[in-house]
Write a protein that holds these residues in place. Structure first.
Motif, PDB file in Angstrom:
ATOM      1  N   GLU A 285      -2.355  69.487  -0.925  1.00 29.69           N
ATOM      2  CA  GLU A 285      -2.430  70.373  -1.951  1.00 29.69           C
ATOM      3  C   GLU A 285      -3.017  71.781  -1.258  1.00 29.69           C
ATOM      4  O   GLU A 285      -4.185  71.680  -0.823  1.00 29.69           O
ATOM      5  CB  GLU A 285      -3.249  69.951  -3.318  1.00 29.69           C
ATOM      6  CG  GLU A 285      -3.189  70.958  -4.471  1.00 29.69           C
ATOM      7  CD  GLU A 285      -3.880  70.383  -5.432  1.00 29.69           C
ATOM      8  OE1 GLU A 285      -3.922  71.252  -6.555  1.00 29.69           O
ATOM      9  OE2 GLU A 285      -4.240  69.287  -5.524  1.00 29.69           O
ATOM     10  N   GLY A 286      -2.550  72.847  -1.625  1.00 29.07           N
ATOM     11  CA  GLY A 286      -3.185  74.086  -1.181  1.00 29.07           C
ATOM     12  C   GLY A 286      -2.712  74.412   0.461  1.00 29.07           C
ATOM     13  O   GLY A 286      -2.987  75.354   1.036  1.00 29.07           O
ATOM     14  N   ASP A 287      -1.971  73.457   1.077  1.00 27.08           N
ATOM     15  CA  ASP A 287      -1.382  73.807   2.648  1.00 27.08           C
ATOM     16  C   ASP A 287      -0.202  74.938   2.367  1.00 27.08           C
ATOM     17  O   ASP A 287       0.664  74.619   1.758  1.00 27.08           O
ATOM     18  CB  ASP A 287      -0.882  72.608   2.870  1.00 27.08           C
ATOM     19  CG  ASP A 287      -0.811  72.397   4.449  1.00 27.08           C
ATOM     20  OD1 ASP A 287       0.188  73.549   4.870  1.00 27.08           O
ATOM     21  OD2 ASP A 287      -1.082  71.646   5.207  1.00 27.08           O
ATOM     22  N   GLY A 288      -0.550  75.810   3.296  1.00 28.00           N
ATOM     23  CA  GLY A 288       0.238  77.143   3.128  1.00 28.00           C
ATOM     24  C   GLY A 288       1.702  76.761   3.713  1.00 28.00           C
ATOM     25  O   GLY A 288       2.763  77.476   3.329  1.00 28.00           O
TER      26      GLY A 288
ATOM     27  N   GLY B  56      -5.181  81.375  23.863  1.00 29.77           N
ATOM     28  CA  GLY B  56      -6.235  81.980  22.893  1.00 29.77           C
ATOM     29  C   GLY B  56      -6.443  80.985  21.627  1.00 29.77           C
ATOM     30  O   GLY B  56      -5.416  80.326  21.369  1.00 29.77           O
ATOM     31  N   TYR B  57      -7.344  81.317  20.943  1.00 25.26           N
ATOM     32  CA  TYR B  57      -7.516  80.508  19.737  1.00 25.26           C
ATOM     33  C   TYR B  57      -7.208  81.309  18.272  1.00 25.26           C
ATOM     34  O   TYR B  57      -7.610  82.590  18.175  1.00 25.26           O
ATOM     35  CB  TYR B  57      -8.955  80.349  19.593  1.00 25.26           C
ATOM     36  CG  TYR B  57      -9.106  79.449  18.223  1.00 25.26           C
ATOM     37  CD1 TYR B  57      -8.662  78.000  18.018  1.00 25.26           C
ATOM     38  CD2 TYR B  57      -9.788  79.874  17.114  1.00 25.26           C
ATOM     39  CE1 TYR B  57      -8.708  77.147  17.137  1.00 25.26           C
ATOM     40  CE2 TYR B  57      -9.778  78.990  15.826  1.00 25.26           C
ATOM     41  CZ  TYR B  57      -9.250  77.803  15.787  1.00 25.26           C
ATOM     42  OH  TYR B  57      -9.616  76.999  14.681  1.00 25.26           O
ATOM     43  N   GLY B  58      -6.173  80.907  17.760  1.00 21.55           N
ATOM     44  CA  GLY B  58      -5.668  81.538  16.451  1.00 21.55           C
ATOM     45  C   GLY B  58      -6.596  80.978  15.342  1.00 21.55           C
ATOM     46  O   GLY B  58      -6.214  80.046  14.899  1.00 21.55           O
ATOM     47  N   ALA B  59      -7.508  81.968  14.788  1.00 19.83           N
ATOM     48  CA  ALA B  59      -8.237  81.663  13.731  1.00 19.83           C
ATOM     49  C   ALA B  59      -7.791  81.798  12.327  1.00 19.83           C
ATOM     50  O   ALA B  59      -8.786  81.799  11.469  1.00 19.83           O
ATOM     51  CB  ALA B  59      -9.890  82.565  13.977  1.00 19.83           C
ATOM     52  N   MET B  60      -6.753  81.733  11.910  1.00 19.62           N
ATOM     53  CA  MET B  60      -6.171  81.485  10.846  1.00 19.62           C
ATOM     54  C   MET B  60      -6.458  80.197  10.029  1.00 19.62           C
ATOM     55  O   MET B  60      -6.897  79.928   9.088  1.00 19.62           O
ATOM     56  CB  MET B  60      -4.636  81.886  10.617  1.00 19.62           C
ATOM     57  CG  MET B  60      -4.031  81.574   9.202  1.00 19.62           C
ATOM     58  SD  MET B  60      -2.243  81.987   9.152  1.00 19.62           S
ATOM     59  CE  MET B  60      -1.580  80.447   9.844  1.00 19.62           C
ATOM     60  N   SER B  61      -6.597  79.225  11.165  1.00 17.76           N
ATOM     61  CA  SER B  61      -6.910  77.537  10.450  1.00 17.76           C
ATOM     62  C   SER B  61      -8.051  77.495  10.119  1.00 17.76           C
ATOM     63  O   SER B  61      -8.511  76.674   9.202  1.00 17.76           O
ATOM     64  CB  SER B  61      -6.586  76.808  11.693  1.00 17.76           C
ATOM     65  OG  SER B  61      -5.380  76.657  12.131  1.00 17.76           O
ATOM     66  N   ILE B  62      -9.160  78.286  10.271  1.00 17.61           N
ATOM     67  CA  ILE B  62     -10.506  78.071   9.732  1.00 17.61           C
ATOM     68  C   ILE B  62     -10.744  78.936   8.632  1.00 17.61           C
ATOM     69  O   ILE B  62     -11.660  78.941   8.151  1.00 17.61           O
ATOM     70  CB  ILE B  62     -11.558  78.620  10.993  1.00 17.61           C
ATOM     71  CG1 ILE B  62     -11.423  80.186  11.161  1.00 17.61           C
ATOM     72  CG2 ILE B  62     -11.483  77.989  12.283  1.00 17.61           C
ATOM     73  CD1 ILE B  62     -12.562  80.887  11.989  1.00 17.61           C
ATOM     74  N   ALA B  63      -9.794  79.562   7.858  1.00 10.81           N
ATOM     75  CA  ALA B  63     -10.020  80.103   6.654  1.00 10.81           C
ATOM     76  C   ALA B  63      -9.055  79.534   5.643  1.00 10.81           C
ATOM     77  O   ALA B  63      -8.767  80.153   4.618  1.00 10.81           O
ATOM     78  CB  ALA B  63      -9.427  81.613   6.849  1.00 10.81           C
ATOM     79  N   GLY B  64      -8.620  78.049   5.750  1.00 19.39           N
ATOM     80  CA  GLY B  64      -8.449  77.440   4.727  1.00 19.39           C
ATOM     81  C   GLY B  64      -6.399  77.651   4.634  1.00 19.39           C
ATOM     82  O   GLY B  64      -5.993  76.979   3.610  1.00 19.39           O
ATOM     83  N   ALA B  65      -6.010  78.001   5.589  1.00 19.72           N
ATOM     84  CA  ALA B  65      -4.405  78.057   5.616  1.00 19.72           C
ATOM     85  C   ALA B  65      -3.863  76.655   5.416  1.00 19.72           C
ATOM     86  O   ALA B  65      -2.937  76.625   4.871  1.00 19.72           O
ATOM     87  CB  ALA B  65      -3.876  78.741   6.787  1.00 19.72           C
TER      88      ALA B  65
END
Length: 345
Positions: free
Chosen positions: A225-228, A21-30
């Motif tokens: 910068e901003g990478d979780g 499945g696709y984990g969609a956290m990546s498309i929200a700037g994580a």
């Protein structure tokens, strides 16, 4: 790229999903910014590869991920199996949030998620983290009420211990448990996965390529910068050089098999899950179509994992004990921490 179907859970509460499945956290700037149009294009790419399982959460980008997924699903919601989550309350950013699992909060948040997603139900609704101040029975009971109300088809838990899974399952059948599992992160194999196998609960591994560390493309320069990932011990300056050396060993094994490292990481998961008697659907996330194809290469000709010989598996199995740093910045937030498997620093 064939994709097999797997069955998460059992009985009336089972869900049939694709084996990835696709984990969609990546498309929200994580891991860095991503334009909405680019995110939707990526979701179309995943769809074209035969994947029908999308995983998001209300906390990802404070609702941005759900909104983007909702736009992508507009007009064809029933073609996909949709999962989202509740149970992490917004705070001052990563490391400053808190688990929240009381019934009132769960009832409130499902309606907000449904609105963002543009649908009147989700297929799988997870408790994102177990609230230490709320009995798991209350949280599971609230999720069960949502099933009865038709807003949710099946319930899940994320980062729950073996004992917590049993207690929740006694209130309402748990369809899936989502926790971190990868070549570098193995604590769920002690209690969580055996419990899932015994109860007939499916398992959804997140971060199956170690948040990008176990791929052909990772370099320290990728941590902008901003990478979780800056918040996770594996990626901190005192730990990353050794962990990169371990990742290079995975890359060498992958090169010998002529598969991408990310694909090998997924193939390893399927081999281990088969041995444990658990049905899985990993949910890697990425911002790049070509990286998705590398992940999916691990499914092999049958769509459920490249076959690996015992020697490769044994060499990969030996790496986790050498990883430096813990997998979470808050060990109590993950199952292994509460089970005493991850030491407190």
């Amino acid at each position: 790229m064939p994709v097999a179907d797997v069955r998460l859970g059992s009985g009336d509460h089972a869900l049939n999903v694709t084996s990835i499945g696709y984990g969609a956290m990546s498309i929200a700037g994580a891991y860095g910014s991503m334009a909405e149009d680019a995110a939707i294009d990526l979701l179309h790419h995943v769809e074209e590869r035969g994947v029908n399982f999308i995983d998001t959460a209300n906390i990802y980008g404070d609702g941005v991920s759900e909104q983007v997924v909702g736009k992508f699903l507009d007009g064809r919601r029933h073609d996909f199996v949709l999962a989202t989550k509740v149970g992490i309350e917004k705070g001052g950013g990563v490391g400053q949030r808190r688990p929240r699992g009381d019934a009132a909060y769960i009832r409130e948040q499902i309606d907000l998620s449904l609105k963002r997603l543009g649908t009147d139900y989700v297929d799988l609704y997870y408790l994102h983290r177990v609230d230490p101040e709320v009995p798991i029975e209350e949280s599971a009971g609230a999720l069960s009420e949502l099933v009865e109300a038709g807003k949710v088809r099946a319930i899940g838990l994320s980062e729950a211990t073996g004992e917590e899974i049993r207690r929740a399952h006694a209130v309402h059948p748990v369809t899936a448990v989502q926790s971190e599992w990868s070549i570098f992160s193995r604590d769920v194999e002690t209690y969580v996965l055996p419990t899932c196998a015994e109860l007939g609960v499916g398992f959804v591994p997140y971060s199956p390529v170690g948040r990008g560390l176990i791929t052909d493309h990772f370099t320290p320069d990728a941590l902008g910068e901003g990478d979780g990932r800056h918040n996770f011990p594996w990626f901190q300056a005192e730990n990353l050089p050794l962990n990169q050396e371990l990742a290079e060993q995975v890359l060498a094994e992958a090169a010998a098999l002529d598969v991408p490292a990310a694909g090998l990481a997924l193939a390893w998961l399927f081999a281990k899950a088969h041995g444990l008697g658990v049905e899985i659907s990993p949910i890697p996330g990425t911002r790049y179509a070509e990286h998705w194809d590398e992940l999916q290469a691990g499914l092999g000709a049958g769509g459920a994992g490249v076959e690996l010989d015992a020697g490769v598996i044994a060499r990969l199995d030996a790496l986790a004990e050498q990883v430096r740093g813990e997998r979470s910045f808050k060990v109590d937030w993950v199952s292994g921490g509460r089970e005493g498997l991850i030491p407190r620093s």
